[in-house]
Design an enzyme around this catalytic site. Structure first.
Site, short mmCIF file in Angstrom:
data_model
loop_
_atom_site.label_atom_id
_atom_site.label_comp_id
_atom_site.label_asym_id
_atom_site.label_seq_id
_atom_site.Cartn_x
_atom_site.Cartn_y
_atom_site.Cartn_z
CG ASP A 95 -11.93 -17.35 28.49
OD1 ASP A 95 -11.93 -18.55 28.23
OD2 ASP A 95 -11.57 -16.17 28.09
CD GLU A 114 -9.72 -16.85 24.76
OE1 GLU A 114 -8.74 -17.34 25.68
OE2 GLU A 114 -10.29 -15.95 24.74
CD GLN A 168 -26.02 -17.02 3.26
OE1 GLN A 168 -27.48 -17.80 3.79
NE2 GLN A 168 -26.38 -15.93 2.75
CG HIS A 227 -26.22 -27.69 -0.26
ND1 HIS A 227 -26.97 -29.03 -0.37
CD2 HIS A 227 -26.14 -26.81 -0.88
CE1 HIS A 227 -27.90 -27.79 -0.49
NE2 HIS A 227 -27.75 -26.29 -0.49
CE LYS A 270 -41.80 -28.04 -2.41
NZ LYS A 270 -41.65 -27.19 -2.01
N GLY A 306 -36.69 -31.80 9.13
CA GLY A 306 -36.98 -33.02 8.91
C GLY A 306 -38.13 -31.66 8.09
N GLY A 307 -38.62 -30.93 7.75
CA GLY A 307 -39.56 -30.80 7.08
C GLY A 307 -39.47 -31.33 5.81
C1 R5P Z 1 -31.47 -27.94 1.06
O1 R5P Z 1 -31.40 -27.48 -0.19
C2 R5P Z 1 -30.44 -29.42 1.45
O2 R5P Z 1 -30.60 -29.73 -0.02
C3 R5P Z 1 -32.28 -29.96 2.26
O3 R5P Z 1 -33.04 -30.41 1.25
C4 R5P Z 1 -32.41 -29.14 3.42
O4 R5P Z 1 -31.49 -28.90 4.42
C5 R5P Z 1 -33.35 -30.64 4.31
O5 R5P Z 1 -33.73 -29.27 5.38
P1 R5P Z 1 -35.35 -29.66 6.28
O6 R5P Z 1 -34.71 -31.36 6.98
O7 R5P Z 1 -35.14 -28.85 7.29
O8 R5P Z 1 -36.49 -29.67 5.77
#
Ligand code: R5P
Length: 288
Positions: free
Chosen positions: A34, A36, A94, A127, A189, A221-222
Site C-alpha cells: 500500500d 507504507e 514556508q 533558508h 530590483k 532556475g527562474g
Molecule cells: C528564495 O527565497 C530562494 O532563496 C531562492 O532564490 C529561490 O528558491 C530560487 O527559486 P527559483 O530557482 O525557482 O527561481
C-alpha cells in the site's frame, strides 16, 4: 559513532562516515504493497552516538517520513545519542504565514524531527537562521559558502565578482567572496517607472568581469536565468551560478543553460549532476 545512511543521501553518508572513520550502516528500506515504508536497522546501535544522514529533497514527504522512522528506531534500539543530519531542509521557504490561514509548514517539520527522537540537528545553509528557534534541542546550521568559494577559486575566473541573487543572498555571497579574496555585491530590483523594474548589482559594474551568482536554493532556475540574462546585457564576460542546494525542478538546468550560464556549482546536500562540492568535511568537523 555510527552513521546511518538515509536513502536520499547515500554518497554524503558514506563521505561523512569516511571523514569520521566510523561505521556506515545502510538500513533496510522497503515498501509495503500500500506504499507504507518498512525500515530495519540491522546493526547494533545500543549505547552508540548515531548520526542519521538524510536530505529532505524531493520526494520531500517520503524523505521526511524515512528520516523520522530512522531517528525513532535508532532511539528505541538504545542509541545513546541520535543526531539528525538534515543537509537540505524541506519546507523551509514556508517559514511564515504570508496569507491568513496558511500553515507554517516548517514548524510542523521541525516538530516531527524533534519528536521522532533527534537529540540535536546538523543542517547546512538553512533558508533563514531563525528556523533554528523552532527546536528546543541544539541546532547547528553550518554554511557551505567558504567551501563553494574554495572550489570556485580553482576555476581561475577572470576578475571575478560574487553576486547574491537578491538582498537575502548577500551574506552568502560575502562568505564566498571572502574565501576567494574578491569583490561581492548583490542584485537589486529597482522600480524606475510605474511599469518598469530593472535588476542590477547594487554597487559594482559587471562589465568585462566573470560573475558568479550565489543563492541558497536553485529550484525552477527562474531567478538565476533572469539574473544571468540581465548581467549579460550589462557586459558580464561570463556568468556562473553557485548554490548550497540545487533542487533543479523540471527543466531548471536547461533553462539556466539557455540563459548562457556557463556552469552550475552545488553541493551534495542534494546529490545530482551539479553537486561537485561535498559538505562531508563540514558535517564531520561539527561533530568533532
Ligand atoms: C528564495 O527565497 C530562494 O532563496 C531562492 O532564490 C529561490 O528558491 C530560487 O527559486 P527559483 O530557482 O525557482 O527561481
Amino acid at each position: 559513532m555510527i552513521v546511518i545512511a538515509g536513502s536520499a543521501s547515500p554518497e554524503l553518508s558514506a563521505r561523512v562516515a569516511k571523514e569520521l572513520k566510523c561505521q556506515l550502516v545502510k538500513p533496510e528500506l522497503q515498501r509495503f504493497p500500500d506504499g507504507e515504508f518498512y525500515i530495519r536497522i540491522g546493526e547494533e546501535v545500543k549505547g552508540e552516538h548515531v548520526m542519521v544522514v538524510q536530505s529532505t529533497r524531493y520526494p520531500q514527504n517520503d524523505n521526511i517520513m524515512e528520516l523520522c522512522l530512522l531517528l525513532d528506531a535508532a532511539k528505541e534500539l538504545g542509541a545513546a545519542r541520535v543526531t539528525a543530519v538534515v543537509p537540505y531542509f524541506a519546507y523551509s521557504r514556508q517559514d511564515r504565514r504570508f496569507k491568513p490561514g496558511e500553515a507554517v509548514s516548517i514548524h510542523t517539520v521541525c516538530k516531527l524531527i524533534e519528536h521522532a527522537g533527534a537529540d540535536d540537528i546538523v543542517t547546512i545553509d538553512l533558508h533563514h537562521e531563525e528556523i533554528t528557534r523552532n527546536f528546543s534541542v541544539p541546532v547547528y546550521n553550518l554554511t557551505c559558502m567558504p567551501l563553494l568559494g574554495k572550489y570556485i577559486n580553482g576555476l581561475k575566473l577572470n576578475d571575478p565578482i560574487i553576486l547574491g541573487a537578491d538582498k537575502g543572498a548577500s551574506e552568502r555571497a560575502k562568505q564566498v567572496a571572502l574565501e576567494m579574496g574578491v569583490d561581492y555585491d548583490h542584485l537589486e530590483k529597482q522600480r524606475v517607472s510605474p511599469e518598469k523594474v530593472v535588476m542590477q548589482p547594487k554597487r559594482f559594474n559587471v562589465n568585462n568581469r566573470d560573475v558568479v551568482i550565489v543563492d541558497d536554493i536553485i529550484s525552477t532556475g527562474g531567478t538565476i536565468a533572469e539574473a544571468a540574462k540581465i548581467l549579460k546585457t550589462q557586459g558580464a564576460r561570463s556568468v556562473y551560478s553557485a548554490c548550497a542546494h540545487a533542487l533543479l525542478v523540471g527543466k531548471a538546468l536547461q533553462k539556466i543553460r539557455a540563459a548562457k550560464v556557463k556552469r552550475v556549482i552545488s553541493t551534495d546536500t542534494i546529490e545530482n549532476q551539479v553537486s561537485v562540492v561535498s559538505v562531508a568535511p563540514l558535517i564531520a568537523s561539527s561533530i568533532h
